[in-house]
Design a protein around this motif. Structure first.
Motif, PDB file in Angstrom:
ATOM      1  N   MET A   1      31.201  43.349  44.836  1.00 33.34           N
ATOM      2  CA  MET A   1      32.056  41.923  44.842  1.00 33.34           C
ATOM      3  C   MET A   1      33.830  42.404  44.876  1.00 33.34           C
ATOM      4  N   SER A   2      34.431  41.423  45.373  1.00 35.12           N
ATOM      5  CA  SER A   2      35.724  41.822  45.235  1.00 35.12           C
ATOM      6  C   SER A   2      36.569  41.823  43.937  1.00 35.12           C
ATOM      7  N   SER A   3      37.849  42.409  43.682  1.00 37.35           N
ATOM      8  CA  SER A   3      38.363  42.078  42.609  1.00 37.35           C
ATOM      9  C   SER A   3      39.113  40.751  42.349  1.00 37.35           C
ATOM     10  N   ASP A   4      39.330  40.154  43.607  1.00 37.96           N
ATOM     11  CA  ASP A   4      39.797  38.437  43.570  1.00 37.96           C
ATOM     12  C   ASP A   4      38.676  37.797  43.015  1.00 37.96           C
ATOM     13  N   TRP A   5      37.359  37.931  43.224  1.00 35.36           N
ATOM     14  CA  TRP A   5      36.334  37.043  42.532  1.00 35.36           C
ATOM     15  C   TRP A   5      36.589  37.364  41.042  1.00 35.36           C
ATOM     16  N   TYR A   6      36.515  38.764  40.626  1.00 34.69           N
ATOM     17  CA  TYR A   6      36.425  39.026  39.269  1.00 34.69           C
ATOM     18  C   TYR A   6      37.846  38.115  38.648  1.00 34.69           C
ATOM     19  N   ASP A   7      38.686  38.349  39.189  1.00 40.50           N
ATOM     20  CA  ASP A   7      40.053  37.744  38.395  1.00 40.50           C
ATOM     21  C   ASP A   7      39.845  36.280  38.402  1.00 40.50           C
ATOM     22  N   PHE A   8      39.234  35.696  39.546  1.00 41.94           N
ATOM     23  CA  PHE A   8      38.901  34.099  39.383  1.00 41.94           C
ATOM     24  C   PHE A   8      37.964  33.882  38.274  1.00 41.94           C
ATOM     25  N   LEU A   9      37.095  34.749  38.199  1.00 42.65           N
ATOM     26  CA  LEU A   9      36.100  34.255  36.962  1.00 42.65           C
ATOM     27  C   LEU A   9      36.753  34.620  35.747  1.00 42.65           C
ATOM     28  N   LYS A  10      37.728  35.553  35.663  1.00 39.10           N
ATOM     29  CA  LYS A  10      38.452  35.471  34.120  1.00 39.10           C
ATOM     30  C   LYS A  10      39.216  34.398  33.916  1.00 39.10           C
ATOM     31  N   LYS A  11      39.763  34.029  34.841  1.00 36.66           N
ATOM     32  CA  LYS A  11      40.353  32.626  34.481  1.00 36.66           C
ATOM     33  C   LYS A  11      39.679  31.505  34.266  1.00 36.66           C
ATOM     34  N   ASP A  12      38.727  31.373  35.400  1.00 33.51           N
ATOM     35  CA  ASP A  12      37.830  30.139  35.193  1.00 33.51           C
ATOM     36  C   ASP A  12      37.132  30.260  33.626  1.00 33.51           C
ATOM     37  N   THR A  24      38.073  34.940  24.607  1.00 32.71           N
ATOM     38  CA  THR A  24      38.960  35.443  25.699  1.00 32.71           C
ATOM     39  C   THR A  24      37.896  36.490  26.242  1.00 32.71           C
ATOM     40  N   VAL A  25      38.515  36.906  27.571  1.00 28.67           N
ATOM     41  CA  VAL A  25      37.768  37.607  28.470  1.00 28.67           C
ATOM     42  C   VAL A  25      38.049  39.172  28.320  1.00 28.67           C
ATOM     43  N   ASP A  26      36.996  40.348  28.082  1.00 27.24           N
ATOM     44  CA  ASP A  26      37.455  41.593  28.127  1.00 27.24           C
ATOM     45  C   ASP A  26      37.373  42.115  29.311  1.00 27.24           C
ATOM     46  N   PHE A  27      36.152  42.049  29.937  1.00 29.33           N
ATOM     47  CA  PHE A  27      35.917  42.932  31.002  1.00 29.33           C
ATOM     48  C   PHE A  27      34.842  42.089  32.002  1.00 29.33           C
ATOM     49  N   VAL A  28      34.818  42.140  33.365  1.00 29.38           N
ATOM     50  CA  VAL A  28      33.919  41.789  34.270  1.00 29.38           C
ATOM     51  C   VAL A  28      33.520  42.677  35.275  1.00 29.38           C
ATOM     52  N   ASP A  29      32.219  42.918  35.670  1.00 25.19           N
ATOM     53  CA  ASP A  29      31.622  43.673  36.720  1.00 25.19           C
ATOM     54  C   ASP A  29      30.526  42.933  37.225  1.00 25.19           C
ATOM     55  N   ASP A  30      29.842  43.457  38.368  1.00 29.83           N
ATOM     56  CA  ASP A  30      28.716  42.916  39.023  1.00 29.83           C
ATOM     57  C   ASP A  30      27.672  42.838  37.948  1.00 29.83           C
ATOM     58  N   ASP A  60      25.936  32.047  25.441  1.00 26.04           N
ATOM     59  CA  ASP A  60      25.704  31.194  26.715  1.00 26.04           C
ATOM     60  C   ASP A  60      26.578  31.127  27.616  1.00 26.04           C
ATOM     61  N   HIS A  61      27.874  31.107  27.230  1.00 27.50           N
ATOM     62  CA  HIS A  61      29.077  31.082  28.449  1.00 27.50           C
ATOM     63  C   HIS A  61      29.226  32.392  28.831  1.00 27.50           C
ATOM     64  N   THR A  62      29.186  33.475  28.172  1.00 30.86           N
ATOM     65  CA  THR A  62      29.173  34.898  28.542  1.00 30.86           C
ATOM     66  C   THR A  62      28.073  35.197  29.662  1.00 30.86           C
ATOM     67  N   ALA A  63      26.992  34.697  29.279  1.00 30.78           N
ATOM     68  CA  ALA A  63      25.704  34.942  30.034  1.00 30.78           C
ATOM     69  C   ALA A  63      25.891  34.205  31.403  1.00 30.78           C
ATOM     70  N   GLY A  64      26.292  33.021  31.357  1.00 28.39           N
ATOM     71  CA  GLY A  64      26.566  32.264  32.656  1.00 28.39           C
ATOM     72  C   GLY A  64      27.453  32.975  33.362  1.00 28.39           C
ATOM     73  N   TYR A  65      28.733  33.426  32.766  1.00 25.43           N
ATOM     74  CA  TYR A  65      29.529  34.085  33.967  1.00 25.43           C
ATOM     75  C   TYR A  65      29.177  35.421  34.292  1.00 25.43           C
ATOM     76  N   ALA A  66      28.336  36.214  33.565  1.00 25.74           N
ATOM     77  CA  ALA A  66      27.684  37.293  34.135  1.00 25.74           C
ATOM     78  C   ALA A  66      26.891  37.044  35.187  1.00 25.74           C
ATOM     79  N   ALA A  67      26.063  35.836  35.009  1.00 26.90           N
ATOM     80  CA  ALA A  67      25.257  35.416  36.256  1.00 26.90           C
ATOM     81  C   ALA A  67      26.259  34.743  37.423  1.00 26.90           C
ATOM     82  N   TYR A  68      27.322  34.053  37.087  1.00 31.64           N
ATOM     83  CA  TYR A  68      28.408  33.758  38.218  1.00 31.64           C
ATOM     84  C   TYR A  68      28.822  34.745  39.076  1.00 31.64           C
ATOM     85  N   SER A  69      28.972  36.019  38.277  1.00 33.44           N
ATOM     86  CA  SER A  69      29.506  37.311  38.888  1.00 33.44           C
ATOM     87  C   SER A  69      28.805  37.752  40.310  1.00 33.44           C
ATOM     88  N   ILE A  70      27.540  37.406  40.097  1.00 35.61           N
ATOM     89  CA  ILE A  70      26.794  37.994  41.191  1.00 35.61           C
ATOM     90  C   ILE A  70      26.385  37.047  42.397  1.00 35.61           C
TER      91      ILE A  70
END
Lengths: 145, 145, 145, 145
Positions: A1-12, A24-30, A60-70
């Motif tokens: 996935m693109s880093s734009d998508w990851y940046d969006f997720l960090k803010k969202d 707060t968010v530390d890290f996001v990857d696929d 719950d919320h962090t797992a949700g965004y791990a799923a959202y990232s894919i």
């Protein structure tokens, strides 16, 4: 996935209740999402430990965004259910949550969240959750699943 | 149990994180605990529904006090684990949680929490949790279970 | 639903592993399914109680057919996940399982299964499960969900 | 732990219902237990996949012995509850279960069981369970926990 998508997720991630909690968010990857909380008195329960509800919210919320990232922004992620085991009291100053997608189905995504309490250089695993999520087309979200 | 004990539980419930969330107590009886939340924007997630973390916090904490109601103040109640299913988006102005002890073992107590979203006169069940708790002698609480 | 559909479900239930276990059907209605097992030595664990695996099999399969009873034969029911709590040792001669659908979503169906151990006229609840199921169009079953 | 204890566990595992199901032991170490099932028609459900009840039985029983491996024969292991997620249909000829203790409390032991379906050289993870267990002094087993 693109880093734009990851940046969006960090803010969202940091909106509504999780923002009110101070997560707060530390890290996001696929399929991976890491978050953090600086523990304040308002996060504790009657015995001085971090409240199970705080850990559940992060899990719950962090797992949700791990799923959202894919998936893409055409989808929303709903939590169908989750289960969380509490191992030890969270007594440290910082709470960390590391979530990973462990199975990708066509609609059902399963993720795990591990919670760690950090006290100085020492880190202990205090809880672990299994979260069952569903990817739903964003435009169909009003309907119940 | 005495009404003194129930009065103590009502006050004891509203501390730390549950107090920060704004949860209040409606009712307490032997093995039964009911709580309430007036939903504010800070309780919602990105789509405008009450966040799963709010419901999880109410489900866990209210179940814990349902369990607490059947033991004495010589004990503390720890959550070993819980599992929660989310049925429908919580869109109403008020969130209600009704917890009931469904099994009383010598050490392990199991309770269920049902979450209802109320919108005017209309009430719908939005989530249900099963919570596994352990009664631990208050003086032994420092040790891990 | 028609009694033809219920008759079909009663026969369909008793195949493969549940048949090998010796589980039989007592009752079926809209969203409700009841089953029974005459306990033999082969159903027990090392301490002489009914094995948790037997109870889990009944809880899952019976919940699945409670869900099946509310859809048509154009669908198959898949178990996404379940959670089961064990309350007391099952020491009786008969094990009963009563499953009920507690939420009907567009795709996700949630059911509960209660397990009772019967010893003569005495019946005790020994376990309870929450089962998350998914209705999938029969022709799409080969694909993973 | 001694290899005598591990030899005892290997023999003790295969009794009652797990023996009736045909489950055998592959490997045991401190907090680790691996088992295997050669899939027969009697293990399948109506669609030809291994029944969820078979996987649940393996997941629970194998996790129980992973927990048993870290205590002595003065104790018995009881399953308090478990939760299992099903990812993919188990279509292979062999089912493998690998259980690991992930937290050791004074009384409460938590283990995970992963189920793999093997078809020739190909292996896929089909399910994962979290199992909450309790170590109880053998002589107190009659009492409910």
């Amino acid at each position: 996935m693109s880093s734009d998508w990851y940046d969006f997720l960090k803010k969202d991630y940091v909106r509504g209740f999780p923002s009110y909690c101070g997560i707060t968010v530390d890290f996001v990857d696929d399929g991976v999402f890491h978050t953090r909380l600086n523990v304040q008195d308002r996060h504790r329960q009657q015995d001085g430990f971090v409240h199970a509800g705080v850990m559940s919210t992060m899990a719950d919320h962090t797992a949700g965004y791990a799923a959202y990232s894919i998936v893409s922004n055409q989808y929303r992620i709903l939590t169908i259910e989750f289960k969380i085991n509490f191992f030890k009291p969270a007594t440290g100053d910082v709470l960390l949550c590391r979530s990973t997608v462990i199975n990708r189905g066509a609609q059902i995504i399963t993720a795990e969240s591990e919670l760690f309490s950090r006290d100085g250089d020492f880190e202990k695993r205090v809880a672990k959750a299994t979260v069952t999520l569903m990817a739903v087309a964003a435009k169909s979200l009003i309907k119940n699943v």
